[in-house]
Scaffold this active site. Structure first.
Site, short mmCIF file in Angstrom:
data_model
loop_
_atom_site.label_atom_id
_atom_site.label_comp_id
_atom_site.label_asym_id
_atom_site.label_seq_id
_atom_site.Cartn_x
_atom_site.Cartn_y
_atom_site.Cartn_z
N ASN A 184 -9.45 -11.64 -23.00
CA ASN A 184 -10.53 -10.66 -22.91
C ASN A 184 -10.35 -9.48 -23.85
OD1 ASN A 184 -8.38 -9.37 -21.68
ND2 ASN A 184 -9.57 -8.56 -19.98
N LYS A 185 -9.31 -9.49 -24.70
CA LYS A 185 -9.06 -8.36 -25.58
C LYS A 185 -9.94 -8.44 -26.84
CE LYS A 185 -5.95 -6.27 -23.08
NZ LYS A 185 -5.94 -7.12 -21.90
N ILE A 186 -9.86 -7.39 -27.68
CA ILE A 186 -10.73 -7.33 -28.85
C ILE A 186 -10.50 -8.51 -29.77
CG2 ILE A 186 -9.16 -5.76 -30.08
CD1 ILE A 186 -11.75 -4.51 -31.30
N ASN A 198 -4.58 -11.07 -24.64
CA ASN A 198 -5.19 -11.88 -23.60
C ASN A 198 -6.62 -12.27 -24.02
OD1 ASN A 198 -5.34 -13.09 -21.01
ND2 ASN A 198 -6.39 -11.30 -20.20
N HIS A 206 -16.67 -9.71 -21.47
CA HIS A 206 -16.12 -9.71 -22.83
C HIS A 206 -15.55 -11.09 -23.12
CE1 HIS A 206 -13.67 -8.76 -26.37
NE2 HIS A 206 -14.40 -7.67 -26.49
#
Length: 380
Positions: free
Chosen positions: A214-216, A212, A23
């Site tokens: 890697n979040k949406i 962070n 991601h």
């Protein structure tokens, strides 16, 4: 069996790149403009227009009274629990199937986690398991709820919305209300998700989000505390800005606070990302539809969206037949430069938490042996 065909399909869906990440962030809006603006104005630290704007936008988006921008989701949880009365010698009910930050935030308050099982469909805390634990070990006193087994006060409950799926949070809040236990909602992965029409993070006394990388959406590093009670949120703002008594020039601090403020430069990035969150969610729905044509067999199938959840589609999960198949899938995908990751190892098995009280964790163990996240990046 081999997963070579599945791997080829995953690569094709994701553009046949040399490496397919799990991601990655998507920067295609005003990110560079807003970052440049912070530099031009010299407001790059913990005070600035973008911090104020981001807090206002988060409160609006989550339908809460106030939001407080902080350095990361762990800090948001830590402060939320302190506001709920979590302190040295108390206990916090949470789940073993979660990222380690959930338990660490409890320990940072010198409290002790107690691990409750999850539901198979939501992968989040099970109301039935929570109720069963409290019926067996809970004791209501004038001072609150106590654990008959340990003698410690149960100060809070911290359910977590796994991969953006919503647990049965309304039932959990109702149970905790009966037992006089405060709920702090770990919504780190659930921005944009709703349960029965209500936003993640808005059910408990406070909610905690993570931004962070890697979040949406991301602010590089960052988090937010939200609450429907403006007084709790104001207290959170005070504690995270070193508990400084407001004054034009004097430095007076009247209790132990934290330097957990989100810098304006990070908030600028977050503001640009928030402008496109609905586009990102829509693109992720398209990605899921593509995967539905790939994972049709019994050995590897997409995890269904739980009933009542408007999912943000953050990380897409597949369920493998057993632990052996899970390990084979992980080995073959990663060998082919397709980044996949297993769900977390149960927190109750980690050395710093293995002595903590827990229930059977039967569902948690079952999921630990089968769930894998697959590449979930989108471009908008």
């Amino acid at each position: 069996m081999t997963y070579s065909k599945t791997i080829a399909q995953i690569k094709e869906i994701n553009g046949n790149r040399d490496f397919t990440p799990l991601h990655e962030p998507c920067f295609s809006g005003n990110e560079k403009n807003y970052l440049a603006d912070t530099i031009d104005t010299t407001f790059v630290s913990s005070v600035g227009a973008y911090v104020d704007r981001f807090e206002a936008e988060m409160a609006r988006y989550t339908e809460t009274a106030k939001a407080v921008a902080v350095v990361n989701g762990t800090a948001a949880l830590q402060v939320g629990m302190r506001l709920a009365g979590v302190s040295k010698g108390t206990e916090v009910l949470t789940q073993a199937l979660t990222f380690v930050a959930t338990a660490n935030a409890i320990a940072y308050n010198s409290a002790r986690p107690v691990f409750i099982d999850v539901d198979l469909d939501t992968m989040g805390m099970s109301p039935l398991a929570l109720s069963a634990f409290l019926d067996e070990f809970g004791e209501l006193r004038e001072e609150g709820c106590f654990n008959k087994s340990t003698g410690r006060r149960i100060a809070a409950c911290v359910p977590m919305h796994t991969f953006g799926y919503m647990c049965r949070i309304d039932e959990i809040v109702a149970i905790c209300d009966r037992w006089k236990i405060q709920v702090v909602e770990d919504a780190a992965e659930a921005l944009g998700s709703k349960y029965k029409g209500q936003s993640a993070g808005s059910f408990g006394q406070t909610g905690a989000f993570s931004f962070n990388g890697n979040k949406i959406i991301t602010s590089g590093g960052g988090g937010t505390i939200v609450s429907k009670d403006a007084q709790f949120a104001e207290k959170a703002k005070y504690l995270t800005t070193t508990a400084k008594v407001p004054h034009r020039w004097e430095y007076v601090h009247d209790e132990l606070g934290y330097n957990f403020r989100m810098p304006n430069v990070n908030a600028a990035l977050a503001c640009a990302q928030m402008e496109r969150i609905e586009e990102i969610k829509s693109a992720k729905k398209v990605l899921l539809a593509s995967y539905q044509e790939v994972f049709t067999g019994e050995s590897a199938r997409l995890k269904p969206i739980p009933a009542g959840t408007d999912w943000n589609h953050w990380l897409i999960s597949v369920e493998l037949e057993n632990l052996e198949e899970r390990n084979r899938f992980l080995q073959e995908t990663n060998d082919a430069a397709v980044m996949t990751r297993p769900i977390w190892r149960l927190i109750s098995s980690l050395p710093m938490y293995e002595q903590c009280q827990k229930d059977s964790l039967a569902n948690s163990i079952w999921l630990e042996e089968r769930i894998v996240n697959i590449p979930s990046s989108v471009k908008v």
